[in-house]
Each structure stands twice: as C-alpha cells, then as structure tokens.
Design a protein around this motif. Structure first.
Motif, mmCIF file in Angstrom:
data_model
loop_
_atom_site.group_PDB
_atom_site.id
_atom_site.type_symbol
_atom_site.label_atom_id
_atom_site.label_comp_id
_atom_site.label_asym_id
_atom_site.label_seq_id
_atom_site.Cartn_x
_atom_site.Cartn_y
_atom_site.Cartn_z
ATOM 1 N N PHE A 265 0.852 -1.188 0.000
ATOM 2 C CA PHE A 265 0.000 0.000 0.000
ATOM 3 C C PHE A 265 0.884 1.232 0.000
ATOM 4 C CE2 PHE A 265 -2.586 -3.274 1.996
ATOM 5 C CZ PHE A 265 -3.790 -3.131 1.328
ATOM 6 N N ASP A 266 0.619 2.129 -0.910
ATOM 7 C CA ASP A 266 1.359 3.386 -0.975
ATOM 8 C C ASP A 266 0.679 4.386 -0.036
ATOM 9 O OD1 ASP A 266 3.162 5.311 -1.680
ATOM 10 O OD2 ASP A 266 2.200 5.791 -3.592
ATOM 11 N N ILE A 267 0.850 4.140 1.264
ATOM 12 C CA ILE A 267 0.203 4.950 2.295
ATOM 13 C C ILE A 267 1.152 5.121 3.476
ATOM 14 C CG2 ILE A 267 -2.184 4.311 1.736
ATOM 15 C CD1 ILE A 267 -2.018 2.177 3.968
ATOM 16 N N GLU A 268 0.822 6.080 4.304
ATOM 17 C CA GLU A 268 1.554 6.308 5.551
ATOM 18 C C GLU A 268 0.772 5.780 6.754
ATOM 19 O OE1 GLU A 268 3.499 10.088 7.947
ATOM 20 O OE2 GLU A 268 2.882 10.342 5.854
ATOM 21 N N PHE A 269 -0.569 5.771 6.612
ATOM 22 C CA PHE A 269 -1.449 5.388 7.715
ATOM 23 C C PHE A 269 -2.308 4.193 7.321
ATOM 24 C CE2 PHE A 269 -0.909 10.035 7.711
ATOM 25 C CZ PHE A 269 -0.153 10.161 8.874
ATOM 26 N N TRP A 270 -2.397 3.219 8.211
ATOM 27 C CA TRP A 270 -3.181 2.020 7.926
ATOM 28 C C TRP A 270 -4.645 2.339 7.632
ATOM 29 C CZ3 TRP A 270 -1.227 -2.338 6.429
ATOM 30 C CH2 TRP A 270 0.067 -2.697 6.827
ATOM 31 N N LYS A 271 -5.167 3.390 8.205
ATOM 32 C CA LYS A 271 -6.577 3.742 7.989
ATOM 33 C C LYS A 271 -6.869 4.142 6.539
ATOM 34 C CE LYS A 271 -6.195 8.592 9.373
ATOM 35 N NZ LYS A 271 -6.252 9.107 8.018
ATOM 36 N N ASP A 272 -5.812 4.378 5.750
ATOM 37 C CA ASP A 272 -5.984 4.835 4.369
ATOM 38 C C ASP A 272 -5.981 3.710 3.328
ATOM 39 O OD1 ASP A 272 -6.141 7.462 5.253
ATOM 40 O OD2 ASP A 272 -3.978 7.788 5.064
ATOM 41 N N ILE A 273 -6.033 2.467 3.778
ATOM 42 C CA ILE A 273 -6.064 1.335 2.848
ATOM 43 C C ILE A 273 -7.233 1.481 1.876
ATOM 44 C CG2 ILE A 273 -6.643 -1.123 2.712
ATOM 45 C CD1 ILE A 273 -5.070 -1.559 5.252
ATOM 46 N N SER A 274 -6.942 1.315 0.571
ATOM 47 C CA SER A 274 -8.001 1.358 -0.443
ATOM 48 C C SER A 274 -7.508 0.727 -1.740
ATOM 49 C CB SER A 274 -8.430 2.807 -0.710
ATOM 50 O OG SER A 274 -7.438 3.472 -1.462
ATOM 51 N N LYS A 275 -8.421 0.570 -2.681
ATOM 52 C CA LYS A 275 -8.079 0.071 -4.018
ATOM 53 C C LYS A 275 -7.113 1.012 -4.729
ATOM 54 C CE LYS A 275 -12.368 -2.220 -5.576
ATOM 55 N NZ LYS A 275 -12.200 -3.537 -5.178
ATOM 56 N N GLU A 276 -7.247 2.272 -4.452
ATOM 57 C CA GLU A 276 -6.465 3.288 -5.154
ATOM 58 C C GLU A 276 -4.985 3.266 -4.776
ATOM 59 O OE1 GLU A 276 -9.527 4.095 -3.668
ATOM 60 O OE2 GLU A 276 -10.468 3.876 -5.623
ATOM 61 N N ASN A 277 -4.639 2.665 -3.647
ATOM 62 C CA ASN A 277 -3.235 2.706 -3.233
ATOM 63 C C ASN A 277 -2.645 1.314 -2.983
ATOM 64 O OD1 ASN A 277 -4.181 2.015 -0.595
ATOM 65 N ND2 ASN A 277 -4.525 4.178 -0.155
ATOM 66 N N SER A 278 -3.291 0.288 -3.536
ATOM 67 C CA SER A 278 -2.829 -1.085 -3.302
ATOM 68 C C SER A 278 -2.214 -1.691 -4.554
ATOM 69 C CB SER A 278 -3.990 -1.953 -2.845
ATOM 70 O OG SER A 278 -4.926 -2.089 -3.893
ATOM 71 N N LYS A 279 -1.324 -2.662 -4.310
ATOM 72 C CA LYS A 279 -0.703 -3.389 -5.410
ATOM 73 C C LYS A 279 -0.426 -4.811 -4.940
ATOM 74 C CE LYS A 279 3.316 -3.503 -8.419
ATOM 75 N NZ LYS A 279 4.629 -2.927 -8.697
ATOM 76 N N LEU A 280 -0.947 -5.794 -5.699
ATOM 77 C CA LEU A 280 -0.667 -7.183 -5.394
ATOM 78 C C LEU A 280 0.762 -7.499 -5.812
ATOM 79 C CD1 LEU A 280 -1.646 -10.020 -4.488
ATOM 80 C CD2 LEU A 280 -2.343 -10.396 -6.870
ATOM 81 N N ILE A 281 1.545 -7.985 -4.851
ATOM 82 C CA ILE A 281 2.929 -8.350 -5.129
ATOM 83 C C ILE A 281 3.018 -9.828 -5.483
ATOM 84 C CG2 ILE A 281 5.286 -8.435 -4.215
ATOM 85 C CD1 ILE A 281 4.088 -5.576 -4.695
ATOM 86 N N CYS A 282 2.376 -10.671 -4.712
ATOM 87 C CA CYS A 282 2.370 -12.097 -5.052
ATOM 88 C C CYS A 282 1.190 -12.805 -4.415
ATOM 89 C CB CYS A 282 3.684 -12.766 -4.664
ATOM 90 S SG CYS A 282 3.902 -13.005 -2.909
ATOM 91 N N PHE A 283 0.851 -13.923 -5.014
ATOM 92 C CA PHE A 283 -0.201 -14.811 -4.521
ATOM 93 C C PHE A 283 0.376 -16.215 -4.562
ATOM 94 C CE2 PHE A 283 -4.363 -17.079 -5.798
ATOM 95 C CZ PHE A 283 -4.655 -17.414 -4.484
ATOM 96 N N GLU A 284 0.576 -16.803 -3.405
ATOM 97 C CA GLU A 284 1.179 -18.126 -3.294
ATOM 98 C C GLU A 284 0.225 -19.073 -2.572
ATOM 99 O OE1 GLU A 284 3.914 -18.706 -4.822
ATOM 100 O OE2 GLU A 284 4.895 -16.768 -4.982
ATOM 101 N N PHE A 285 0.270 -20.345 -2.965
ATOM 102 C CA PHE A 285 -0.548 -21.353 -2.275
ATOM 103 C C PHE A 285 0.100 -22.709 -2.517
ATOM 104 C CE2 PHE A 285 -2.292 -20.143 -6.347
ATOM 105 C CZ PHE A 285 -2.457 -21.340 -7.022
ATOM 106 N N PRO A 286 -0.135 -23.649 -1.605
ATOM 107 C CA PRO A 286 0.575 -24.935 -1.651
ATOM 108 C C PRO A 286 0.438 -25.701 -2.964
ATOM 109 C CG PRO A 286 -0.502 -24.688 0.459
ATOM 110 C CD PRO A 286 -0.959 -23.547 -0.393
ATOM 111 N N LYS A 287 -0.761 -25.788 -3.526
ATOM 112 C CA LYS A 287 -0.949 -26.608 -4.736
ATOM 113 C C LYS A 287 -0.224 -26.045 -5.951
ATOM 114 C CE LYS A 287 -5.076 -29.163 -3.567
ATOM 115 N NZ LYS A 287 -6.440 -29.534 -3.931
ATOM 116 N N LYS A 288 0.213 -24.812 -5.883
ATOM 117 C CA LYS A 288 0.995 -24.204 -6.952
ATOM 118 C C LYS A 288 2.347 -24.920 -7.092
ATOM 119 C CE LYS A 288 2.347 -19.453 -8.134
ATOM 120 N NZ LYS A 288 2.330 -18.074 -7.633
ATOM 121 N N TYR A 289 2.770 -25.589 -6.042
ATOM 122 C CA TYR A 289 4.097 -26.207 -5.999
ATOM 123 C C TYR A 289 4.053 -27.731 -5.995
ATOM 124 C CZ TYR A 289 5.538 -21.496 -5.177
ATOM 125 O OH TYR A 289 5.737 -20.150 -5.316
ATOM 126 N N ILE A 290 2.888 -28.303 -6.220
ATOM 127 C CA ILE A 290 2.779 -29.772 -6.218
ATOM 128 C C ILE A 290 2.914 -30.307 -7.638
ATOM 129 C CG2 ILE A 290 1.215 -31.708 -5.782
ATOM 130 C CD1 ILE A 290 0.159 -30.157 -3.399
#
Length: 163
Positions: free
Chosen positions: A138-163
């Motif tokens: 999140f490109d923010i200074e305060f946790w209360k400012d979390i939103s779609k406008e300041n977020s970026k997915l870095i990674c999505f990992e899960f066990p079956k991805k590696y089986i």
C-alpha cells in the motif's frame, strides 16, 4: 509504504464432527503445508513488524510454523473479532493498528480474507485456498488509508501451486 501479508490458516481436521469449529486442529495436509509455506514466505525476506491472528486453534497452529521459521519474537495480537469475520472487521482491525508497524502478517479465515482482498485489489477475484498467502503493498503512511487506489498485489502463493 505499508505491506500486508494475508495468510489463510492451513487445512483443518474435520474427523471429529462433535468438535466445535473454533477448536479444530490441522489435518495431515495442513501439518505439511504450513511449514512449507512459512519457508516459502521467509525466502522472500519479509519480516513482520506485527502479527495479527484469529485465536482459533487452526490459525494458532498455522502461526506456530511462521513464528518458528521467521524466529519471530515481536508482538502477536490474537484478535477475536477476525474469527470467521466479514472483511469489514478485518479492515477495522487494520485501520486501528499503530502506524509504526510497516509490515503486518494477518492470519485468518475465508470468506473474510477473500472479501478483504477483493475490496483492496482491483482485479483479484481468486479464491485464497488453505495456507494461501497474498502479499499486498500500500502506498500509504497510515493504515486507515487502505483502499483500491493505493494497493498493489505483489504475489499470490498457495501450496498446490508447488505440487
């Protein structure tokens, strides 16, 4: 900049139908997946400043592997309001978190984690499987400012991805 790592608890054991949902432990697959995913996350060199977890048995057991892998000795908050909670509860907990924390691991349940990820990420429509991990910046200074406008997915990992 803030970083949120969402971690869904590992696979739980349903063999005892009389056991209260809150008290369900991990099953064989969960006991295998949790240490694997903890190691995978640790390879990314992410160190949490704070861990917030549901107090259920399955989340606590999942958490133990992450604590061990990260040699984590800082604060852990067991937050009852996130046990199988709607995403608004998760958002409220994050919004009320001290801004001195830069990287938070949040260990919880679906559908709350899924709904939170759908709320803060524009194009994320995946199901977070058991022991799945989402890293969100999140490109923010305060946790209360979390939103779609300041977020970026870095990674999505899960066990079956590696089986």
């Amino acid at each position: 900049m803030k970083k949120l790592v969402l971690i869904r608890h590992a696979k739980s054991d349903w063999t005892n139908p009389l056991l209260n949902d809150f008290d369900r432990p991990l099953n064989k697959r969960g006991l295998k997946d949790a240490p694997f995913m903890a190691k995978l996350l640790n390879k990314k060199c992410l160190n949490p400043d704070l861990i917030i977890s549901s107090p259920s048995i399955r989340t606590k057991l999942t958490l133990e592997y992450f604590i061990k892998e990260f040699k984590y000795k800082e604060s852990i908050v067991f937050e009852e309001s996130i046990y199988e909670a709607p995403f608004e509860n998760l958002l409220r907990v994050l919004s009320n978190t001290d801004d001195k924390y830069k990287t938070i691991f949040l260990i919880g349940h679906n559908p709350g984690l899924n709904d939170l990820s759908n709320f803060v990420l524009n194009d994320f429509k995946e199901n977070i499987p058991t022991c799945g991990i989402l890293e969100i910046d999140f490109d923010i200074e305060f946790w209360k400012d979390i939103s779609k406008e300041n977020s970026k997915l870095i990674c999505f990992e899960f066990p079956k991805k590696y089986i």
